[in-house]
Scaffold this active site. Structure first.
Site, PDB file in Angstrom:
ATOM      1  NE  ARG A  38      48.029 -27.516 129.559  1.00 39.47           N
ATOM      2  CZ  ARG A  38      47.534 -27.279 130.753  1.00 39.47           C
ATOM      3  NH1 ARG A  38      48.242 -26.741 131.659  1.00 39.47           N
ATOM      4  NH2 ARG A  38      46.266 -27.464 131.060  1.00 39.47           N
ATOM      5  CE  LYS A 199      38.611 -29.461 144.401  1.00 36.80           C
ATOM      6  NZ  LYS A 199      39.480 -28.853 144.112  1.00 36.80           N
ATOM      7  N   GLY A 354      43.801 -32.069 132.177  1.00 36.93           N
ATOM      8  CA  GLY A 354      45.155 -32.091 132.619  1.00 36.93           C
ATOM      9  C   GLY A 354      45.350 -33.365 133.010  1.00 36.93           C
ATOM     10  N   GLY A 377      39.918 -26.900 132.836  1.00 32.09           N
ATOM     11  CA  GLY A 377      38.894 -26.113 133.255  1.00 32.09           C
ATOM     12  C   GLY A 377      38.185 -25.399 132.210  1.00 32.09           C
TER      13      GLY A 377
HETATM   14  C1  3PG Z   1      45.498 -25.137 133.732  1.00 38.17           C
HETATM   15  O1  3PG Z   1      46.391 -25.914 133.710  1.00 38.17           O
HETATM   16  O2  3PG Z   1      44.274 -25.397 133.993  1.00 38.17           O
HETATM   17  C2  3PG Z   1      45.712 -23.757 133.055  1.00 38.17           C
HETATM   18  O3  3PG Z   1      46.912 -23.655 133.048  1.00 38.17           O
HETATM   19  C3  3PG Z   1      45.219 -22.636 134.294  1.00 38.17           C
HETATM   20  O4  3PG Z   1      45.917 -22.781 135.500  1.00 38.17           O
HETATM   21  P1  3PG Z   1      45.085 -22.732 136.742  1.00 38.17           P
HETATM   22  O5  3PG Z   1      44.266 -23.731 137.135  1.00 38.17           O
HETATM   23  O6  3PG Z   1      46.267 -22.503 137.808  1.00 38.17           O
HETATM   24  O7  3PG Z   1      44.172 -21.330 136.677  1.00 38.17           O
END
Ligand code: 3PG
Ligand code: MG
Length: 387
Positions: A38, A199, A354, A377
């Protein structure tokens, strides 16, 4: 219709303070960065701003400190890492708002880089506070969102802030959105999607939306356990989510109507615990003490054939508990097959999330995909059709 301002190269930003929202939410272990893709991905934008002689003030969050100062979640090590990668001094400031920060943001020279502390040390960040956003906006003359992977969060530094400062979409944010949209709209068929992870309820909306666009949806990871359970197989002690029968019925019905095949595992790797040895089993041999932790070799074969017959593949979510080598085989084979076909058969391949990026990096396949999104997300919510 939302009007978008782009950070284009004609923009006159010499001497201007550019408040740059990035996503430096990278995994840390005892203060050292274990995965830095990232950070590396954002370098071209920072270099662009340096070349333009802007004053660069970077903001980010890391982890989930929930509005408290957690020393292990400071962005200070990121400043060091960034400085090494840029081969340039990066000034770190252990605050985010206030007169001192504003003064410093004005004082730095053109082309200098200032990184502020973790935004989530302030509870007002996540509550999307107007006042916090207003204070934050004082650190820049313009604001650039280069954090697609955070843009599904209604937090002050990505949402409310745009009410207080002239705001622009960054290069990478636009690239990620355009690429993912292009895949969904102009992709070549057959198009297959591999969805893993644990999930089912958070991914159900995505499945429902994707059925209309996909020829195949391959369900792996713990998410597949729900489908196995629905089909009356014993899943032992494996993770699953309660009360999903109706959702599954709906998905299967929709897939029939829309001519989209739903593919679930036909064999699995089970173990007694997350760190014991694994054993491949057919579905009817799973017992009460088993934990399903990866897909089996017949399932891998099945998935490989589908990838061979696809022109586009979309992947989110590993096939197993990849953090432990013993259970990373399925994800490794999927990554390998996708990259081979991307290279030899011009498969269009896009991965996001991720964990997916982590597994791809673990096996050094990062350069083998057509495109890898930094976002988890946000990638999923865009796939769902959300704005
Ligand atoms: C992620 O890694 O998905 C983003 O940085 C957002 O982080 P979060 O899921 O803790 O909001
Ligand atoms: Mg996340």
């Amino acid at each position: 219709m939302v009007k978008i301002n782009y950070l284009d190269s004609n923009l006159k930003i010499e001497g201007k303070r550019v408040l740059l929202r990035v996503d430096f939410n990278v995994p840390l272990n005892n203060g050292s960065i274990t995965e830095d893709s990232r950070i590396k991905k954002i370098l071209p934008t920072i270099k662009f701003l340096i070349d333009k002689k802007a004053k660069i003030i970077i903001i980010s969050h890391i982890g989930r400190p929930m509005g408290k100062i957690i020393p292990s979640l400071t962005l200070e090590p990121i400043a060091k890492k960034l400085s090494n990668l840029l081969e340039k001094k990066v000034i770190f400031l252990n605050e985010v708002i206030g007169a001192n920060v504003v003064e410093k943001s004005k004082k730095i020279s053109n082309g200098e880089v200032l990184l502020l502390e973790n935004l989530r040390f302030y509870k007002e960040e996540e509550s999307n506070s107007d006042n916090f956003a207003k204070e934050l906006s004082k650190n820049g003359d313009i604001y650039v969102n280069e954090a697609f992977s955070c843009s599904h969060r209604a937090h002050a530094s990505v949402s409310k802030i745009t009410n207080y400062i002239n705001s622009f979409a960054g290069h990478q944010l636009i690239e990620e959105i355009n690429t993912i949209k292009m895949l969904l709209n102009d992709s070549k068929k057959p198009i297959s999607c591999i969805i893993g992870g644990s999930k089912i309820s958070t991914k159900i909306g995505i499945l429902n939306n994707l059925i209309k666009k996909m020829d195949n949806i391959i369900i792996v990871g713990a998410m597949a356990n729900n489908f196995l359970k629905y089909k009356n197989y014993n899943i032992g002690k494996s993770i699953y989510e309660k009360n999903t029968e109706n959702l599954i019925i709906d998905i299967l019905k929709k897939s029939n109507v829309n001519n989209c095949k739903i593919i679930i595992p036909i064999d699995v790797v089970v173990s007694k615990s997350y760190n014991s040895k694994g054993q491949t089993k057919s579905l009817d041999k799973i017992n009460d003490l088993d934990l399903i932790l990866d897909i089996g070799s017949k399932t891998i074969e099945n998935i490989s054939k589908i990838i061979d017959n696809s022109k586009t593949v979309l992947w989110n979510g590993p096939a197993g508990y990849f953090e432990v080598d013993e259970f990373s085989h399925g994800s490794n084979e999927i990554a390998k097959k996708i990259t081979e076909n991307t290279k030899n058969k011009s498969l269009i391949s896009i991965a996001g999330g991720g964990d997916t990026v982590a597994v791809i990096n673990k096996f050094n396949f990062y350069n083998g995909f057509t495109y890898i999104s930094t976002a988890g997300g946000a990638f999923l919510e865009l796939l769902e059709g959300k704005i």
